[in-house]
Design a protein around this motif. Structure first.
Motif, mmCIF file in Angstrom:
data_model
loop_
_atom_site.group_PDB
_atom_site.id
_atom_site.type_symbol
_atom_site.label_atom_id
_atom_site.label_comp_id
_atom_site.label_asym_id
_atom_site.label_seq_id
_atom_site.Cartn_x
_atom_site.Cartn_y
_atom_site.Cartn_z
ATOM 1 N N GLY A 135 0.926 -1.265 0.162
ATOM 2 C CA GLY A 135 0.003 -0.095 -0.015
ATOM 3 C C GLY A 135 0.834 1.391 0.160
ATOM 4 N N GLU A 136 0.403 2.438 0.621
ATOM 5 C CA GLU A 136 1.038 3.470 0.653
ATOM 6 C C GLU A 136 1.501 3.987 1.946
ATOM 7 O OE1 GLU A 136 -0.957 6.357 -2.429
ATOM 8 O OE2 GLU A 136 -2.383 5.870 -1.232
ATOM 9 N N SER A 137 2.373 4.913 2.059
ATOM 10 C CA SER A 137 2.432 5.807 3.290
ATOM 11 C C SER A 137 1.742 7.133 2.986
ATOM 12 C CB SER A 137 4.158 6.182 3.447
ATOM 13 O OG SER A 137 4.518 7.060 2.285
ATOM 14 N N PHE A 138 1.735 7.905 4.236
ATOM 15 C CA PHE A 138 1.127 9.111 4.197
ATOM 16 C C PHE A 138 1.802 10.000 3.226
ATOM 17 C CE2 PHE A 138 -0.894 13.129 6.139
ATOM 18 C CZ PHE A 138 -2.168 12.696 5.768
ATOM 19 N N VAL A 139 3.310 9.778 3.315
ATOM 20 C CA VAL A 139 4.089 10.779 2.200
ATOM 21 C C VAL A 139 3.589 10.443 0.479
ATOM 22 C CG1 VAL A 139 6.330 11.199 1.135
ATOM 23 C CG2 VAL A 139 6.009 11.055 3.615
ATOM 24 N N ASP A 140 3.268 9.091 0.509
ATOM 25 C CA ASP A 140 2.681 8.719 -0.954
ATOM 26 C C ASP A 140 1.520 9.349 -1.200
ATOM 27 O OD1 ASP A 140 5.031 6.911 -1.211
ATOM 28 O OD2 ASP A 140 3.885 5.375 -0.204
ATOM 29 N N LEU A 141 0.567 9.217 -0.275
ATOM 30 C CA LEU A 141 -0.965 10.087 -0.341
ATOM 31 C C LEU A 141 -0.708 11.511 -0.552
ATOM 32 C CD1 LEU A 141 -4.010 9.630 1.326
ATOM 33 C CD2 LEU A 141 -2.985 11.844 1.780
ATOM 34 N N ASN A 142 0.079 12.101 -0.045
ATOM 35 C CA ASN A 142 0.534 13.495 0.010
ATOM 36 C C ASN A 142 0.870 13.955 -1.081
ATOM 37 O OD1 ASN A 142 0.501 16.073 1.642
ATOM 38 N ND2 ASN A 142 2.831 15.898 1.344
ATOM 39 N N GLU A 143 2.005 13.201 -1.656
ATOM 40 C CA GLU A 143 2.394 13.493 -3.073
ATOM 41 C C GLU A 143 1.308 13.540 -4.019
ATOM 42 O OE1 GLU A 143 5.748 11.049 -3.739
ATOM 43 O OE2 GLU A 143 6.919 11.937 -2.044
ATOM 44 N N ARG A 144 0.549 12.922 -4.060
ATOM 45 C CA ARG A 144 -0.616 12.644 -5.060
ATOM 46 C C ARG A 144 -1.555 13.701 -4.836
ATOM 47 N NH1 ARG A 144 -4.872 9.517 -3.213
ATOM 48 N NH2 ARG A 144 -4.088 7.803 -2.017
ATOM 49 N N VAL A 145 -1.834 13.788 -3.606
ATOM 50 C CA VAL A 145 -2.977 14.910 -3.385
ATOM 51 C C VAL A 145 -2.344 16.353 -3.691
ATOM 52 C CG1 VAL A 145 -4.052 16.342 -1.440
ATOM 53 C CG2 VAL A 145 -4.129 13.659 -1.641
ATOM 54 N N LEU A 146 -0.989 16.689 -3.393
ATOM 55 C CA LEU A 146 -0.318 17.756 -3.911
ATOM 56 C C LEU A 146 -0.208 18.207 -5.460
ATOM 57 C CD1 LEU A 146 2.066 18.284 -1.061
ATOM 58 C CD2 LEU A 146 -0.159 19.380 -1.061
ATOM 59 N N ASP A 147 -0.069 16.999 -5.867
ATOM 60 C CA ASP A 147 -0.213 17.077 -7.395
ATOM 61 C C ASP A 147 -1.190 17.527 -7.770
ATOM 62 O OD1 ASP A 147 1.280 16.396 -10.035
ATOM 63 O OD2 ASP A 147 -0.589 14.952 -10.129
ATOM 64 N N PHE A 148 -2.378 17.241 -7.238
ATOM 65 C CA PHE A 148 -3.890 17.578 -7.556
ATOM 66 C C PHE A 148 -3.839 18.816 -7.341
ATOM 67 C CE2 PHE A 148 -7.827 18.680 -6.130
ATOM 68 C CZ PHE A 148 -8.644 18.627 -6.896
ATOM 69 N N PHE A 149 -3.624 19.225 -6.005
ATOM 70 C CA PHE A 149 -3.844 20.620 -5.568
ATOM 71 C C PHE A 149 -2.961 21.663 -6.214
ATOM 72 C CE2 PHE A 149 -3.229 24.172 -2.433
ATOM 73 C CZ PHE A 149 -4.531 24.359 -2.106
ATOM 74 N N ASN A 150 -1.514 21.286 -6.712
ATOM 75 C CA ASN A 150 -0.821 22.287 -7.179
ATOM 76 C C ASN A 150 -1.006 22.756 -8.622
ATOM 77 O OD1 ASN A 150 0.545 22.889 -4.979
ATOM 78 N ND2 ASN A 150 1.838 21.126 -5.326
ATOM 79 N N ASN A 151 -1.816 21.490 -9.204
ATOM 80 C CA ASN A 151 -1.987 21.514 -10.818
ATOM 81 C C ASN A 151 -3.506 21.664 -11.074
ATOM 82 O OD1 ASN A 151 0.375 20.801 -12.263
ATOM 83 N ND2 ASN A 151 0.414 19.027 -10.589
ATOM 84 N N GLU A 152 -4.335 21.491 -10.329
ATOM 85 C CA GLU A 152 -5.764 21.742 -10.567
ATOM 86 C C GLU A 152 -6.309 23.287 -10.055
ATOM 87 O OE1 GLU A 152 -7.206 19.937 -12.950
ATOM 88 O OE2 GLU A 152 -5.642 18.477 -13.074
ATOM 89 N N ILE A 153 -5.992 23.478 -8.718
ATOM 90 C CA ILE A 153 -6.425 24.678 -8.401
ATOM 91 C C ILE A 153 -6.267 25.904 -8.890
ATOM 92 C CG2 ILE A 153 -6.402 25.866 -6.046
ATOM 93 C CD1 ILE A 153 -7.931 23.243 -5.718
ATOM 94 N N PRO A 154 -4.996 26.136 -9.235
ATOM 95 C CA PRO A 154 -4.466 27.373 -10.135
ATOM 96 C C PRO A 154 -5.474 27.597 -11.469
ATOM 97 C CG PRO A 154 -2.528 26.269 -9.428
ATOM 98 C CD PRO A 154 -3.662 25.352 -9.087
#
Length: 180
Positions: A113-132
């Protein structure tokens, strides 16, 4: 810009079951809980959702009641993948496997599975690329506890170790303001 972080409502899983990316349903009836969520949302928005059904069911209800063109399902908004632990009772996971993760959930990966860092990396990819890209109207993001906590750590500049210090109930709506 207004962003509304909405946690899915309570699942059909018994308490004490690990169900990260398992596609479990939500408890019914959910009309009253959904209505309470709707009261906290804007009248028009852009809507993103985890593709897991516990979020999509809520997102579809929001879409029917808020002026939204479509639901954008994004796999980066899925809950943490608990690998071998999915749908197991936390009490049934052997302590020698569970304890290292409990001591450092941020960095230690769940077996397969994942670590919280793994989850965080994909969530930040979403946040940094979709929100702006979406500064023209409010955003609603229907997601999971881990995803919302990851976003809150980013915007509040908190270390990931502090992600679970704040209570985040099922059906919670958090409004955040982002500077454009």
């Amino acid at each position: 810009m207004e962003v509304y972080l909405v946690r899915h409502t309570e699942t059909v899983c018994e308490k004490g079951i690990c169900y990260g990316q398992s596609n479990v349903g939500i408890l019914e009836p959910y009309d009253i809980v959904f209505e309470n969520i709707l009261k906290q949302l804007p009248k028009e928005a852009k809507l993103y959702s985890s593709p897991l059904q516990r979020c999509v069911i809520l997102a579809k209800h929001i879409q029917k009641n808020v002026q939204i063109d479509s639901i954008i399902e994004d796999p980066r908004l899925m809950e943490m993948h608990f690998g071998d632990w999915e749908l197991q009772s936390w009490n049934d996971i052997p302590q020698e496997i569970l304890n290292p993760w409990m001591e450092d959930f941020v960095n230690v990966r769940v077996p397969n599975g994942e670590s919280f860092v793994d989850l965080n990396e994909r969530v930040l990819d979403f946040f940094n690329n979709e929100i702006p890209k979406n500064l023209d109207k409010p955003l609603i993001i229907v997601a999971h506890s881990g995803v919302i906590r990851s976003i809150l750590c980013k915007i509040n500049n908190l270390p990931l170790q502090e992600a679970f210090k704040t209570s985040l109930d099922f059906g919670a709506v958090l409004k955040i303001e982002l500077l454009s």
